[in-house]
Design an enzyme around this catalytic site. Structure first.
Site, mmCIF file in Angstrom:
data_model
loop_
_atom_site.group_PDB
_atom_site.id
_atom_site.type_symbol
_atom_site.label_atom_id
_atom_site.label_comp_id
_atom_site.label_asym_id
_atom_site.label_seq_id
_atom_site.Cartn_x
_atom_site.Cartn_y
_atom_site.Cartn_z
ATOM 1 N N LYS A 56 0.859 -1.198 0.000
ATOM 2 C CA LYS A 56 0.000 0.000 0.000
ATOM 3 C C LYS A 56 0.880 1.228 0.000
ATOM 4 C CE LYS A 56 -4.456 1.060 0.452
ATOM 5 N NZ LYS A 56 -5.569 0.137 0.168
ATOM 6 N N ASP A 64 -6.956 4.312 -4.482
ATOM 7 C CA ASP A 64 -7.517 4.119 -3.136
ATOM 8 C C ASP A 64 -8.227 5.445 -2.800
ATOM 9 O OD1 ASP A 64 -7.449 2.081 -0.807
ATOM 10 O OD2 ASP A 64 -6.888 3.937 0.189
HETATM 11 N N1 GLU Z 1 -7.429 0.265 -2.924
HETATM 12 C C1 GLU Z 1 -8.220 -0.912 -3.153
HETATM 13 C C2 GLU Z 1 -8.235 -1.779 -1.911
HETATM 14 O O1 GLU Z 1 -8.028 -1.317 -0.819
HETATM 15 C C3 GLU Z 1 -7.818 -1.657 -4.417
HETATM 16 C C4 GLU Z 1 -6.410 -2.159 -4.453
HETATM 17 C C5 GLU Z 1 -5.974 -2.720 -5.799
HETATM 18 O O2 GLU Z 1 -6.772 -2.789 -6.717
HETATM 19 O O3 GLU Z 1 -4.796 -3.056 -5.903
HETATM 20 O O4 GLU Z 1 -8.528 -2.946 -1.969
#
Ligand code: GLU
Length: 410
Positions: A104, A144
């Site tokens: 992340k 996100d």
């Molecule tokens: N930000 C989204 C999550 O928390 C998607 C993450 C992604 O697609 O890599 O799951």
């Protein structure tokens, strides 16, 4: 510490560790990210001054595949939060069986205060700062909170300029014109609708049950729209500026229009303003905002029968205990909101074939993924006589641990 996100993520992991009787040599490696990067991102502002933003990328675990997870632009981003979100991504990709790890990123910024040009320079600057650490086979970012396809487009462009070749699958959640997938825009909510349908069947609620949704961003707004279409009654909605209610059911499309015009769901004509959306009398509650919204202080007030965690980390471990005692079924974030990353994975697969699927094909694969995962997590919950969260954790942590063993990381 109740509101320390990473402490909460660890507390959840440790319960799963006990249930699985995980060997110490593996458990100890799953308690911190494999790599944590902190960067300074200098951005030339429109007035000519230079501002330095702080950004992070946490690469939690890649035993099952490349690190995977979004990038958050938010004033409250911090190291603990990014680490927690990267741990949750690791469990999320594992619980739905994607061949990916977890990571992340985030930048401490309120994007609403930036001009379009400043936002683009920040997005490109963040990639300049982290590009050596990412790649289709290394770490794959995505949107996100407060990031979107447009930002992914700038980031892809910057990355490809730096490496000197096309690398579409370095990032997901892209616009359709440059390798995005059909349905990715609403896939987080759509995935949650598939698991909600399963959960509703298990606890004997009807379609048409009442729903309150906290948060009206990408996930929350699409969830409201999709559930209304399925015949659920959306009785309350909220955003950071206020909460509204109508026991007869809100017209979600009209609320979205109102928010577009006024900047908030608050003040929607015909609705009643409410203080607190969480304690409302409703069948289903969907937290779709940020972490820790349901905590020790308010969990006791919740009257819903079912909670679908569309946000990441909305329920603290202390609140979990209270909800369990009240016999409220909580479908955890790592399962409930995994539809986003599932379609991100489909996007990568399409990018590598350079061959694109129809919306119906993507949705069929998403539905299968979500329903199978729900059933597998439910089976673990029954087997270990535990919560749905721990059912999902046992499944996910067990899969990551097996990949660690098979790699000899013991
Ligand atoms: N930000 C989204 C999550 O928390 C998607 C993450 C992604 O697609 O890599 O799951």
């Amino acid at each position: 510490m109740q509101n320390d996100a990473f402490a909460n993520a660890l507390a959840q992991f440790e319960i799963a560790e006990d249930l699985l009787e995980l060997e110490e040599n593996i458990a100890v490696q799953l308690k911190s990210p494999q790599k944590l990067l902190r960067v300074s991102v200098p951005v030339k502002m429109d007035d000519g001054r230079l501002r330095v933003f702080t950004g992070y990328r946490s690469q939690f675990n890649d035993a099952r595949g490349p690190f995977k997870g979004g990038i958050r632009f938010h004033p409250e981003v911090n190291e603990s939060e990014v680490m927690a979100l990267s741990a949750w991504m690791t469990w999320k990709t594992a619980v739905v069986g994607l061949p990916l790890g977890g990571g992340k990123g985030g930048v401490i910024v309120n994007p609403a205060e930036l001009s379009e040009g400043e936002l683009e320079r920040l997005s490109r600057g963040y990639i300049d700062a982290i590009y050596k650490l990412i790649g289709p086979e290394v770490d794959v970012p995505a949107p996100d909170v407060y990031t979107n396809p447009k930002i992914m487009g700038w980031m892809l462009d910057e990355y490809e300029k730096l490496v000197g070749r096309q690398q579409k699958s370095v990032i997901t959640g892209k616009p359709l014109s440059i390798g995005g997938s059909q349905a990715r825009g609403y896939s987080t909510a759509q995935g949650a609708v598939y698991v909600l349908d399963e959960a509703v069947n298990r606890i004997g609620l009807e379609r048409g049950a009442s729903v309150a949704i906290q948060g009206f961003g990408n996930a929350g707004a699409f969830m409201a729209k999709l559930l209304a279409k399925e015949g659920y009654k959306i009785i309350a909605l909220s955003d950071s500026k206020g909460a509204i209610m109508d026991v007869g059911g809100l017209d979600v499309a009209q609320v979205a229009e109102h928010k577009k015009r006024s900047g908030s769901v608050a003040g929607f004509p015909g609705s009643r303003a409410i203080e607190d959306i969480l304690s409302l009398e409703t069948d289903i509650l969907v937290p779709a905002a940020l972490e820790n919204s349901i905590n020790e202080a308010n969990a006791g007030l919740i009257r819903a029968k079912l909670i679908i965690e569309l946000a990441n980390g909305p329920v603290t471990p202390e609140a979990d205990k209270i909800l369990e005692e009240k016999n409220i079924l909580v479908v955890p974030d790592i399962l409930a909101n995994a539809g986003g990353v599932a379609v991100s994975y489909f996007e990568q697969v399409q990018n590598s074939y350079n061959y694109y699927w129809s919306e119906a094909e993507v949705l069929a694969k998403l539905e299968e993924t979500m329903k199978r995962s729900f059933e597998e997590a439910w089976a673990e919950k029954e087997k270990h006589k535990t919560s749905m969260r721990m059912g999902a954790y046992v499944l996910a942590v067990g899969r990551v641990a097996q990949a660690m063993r098979d790699r000899g990381r013991i």
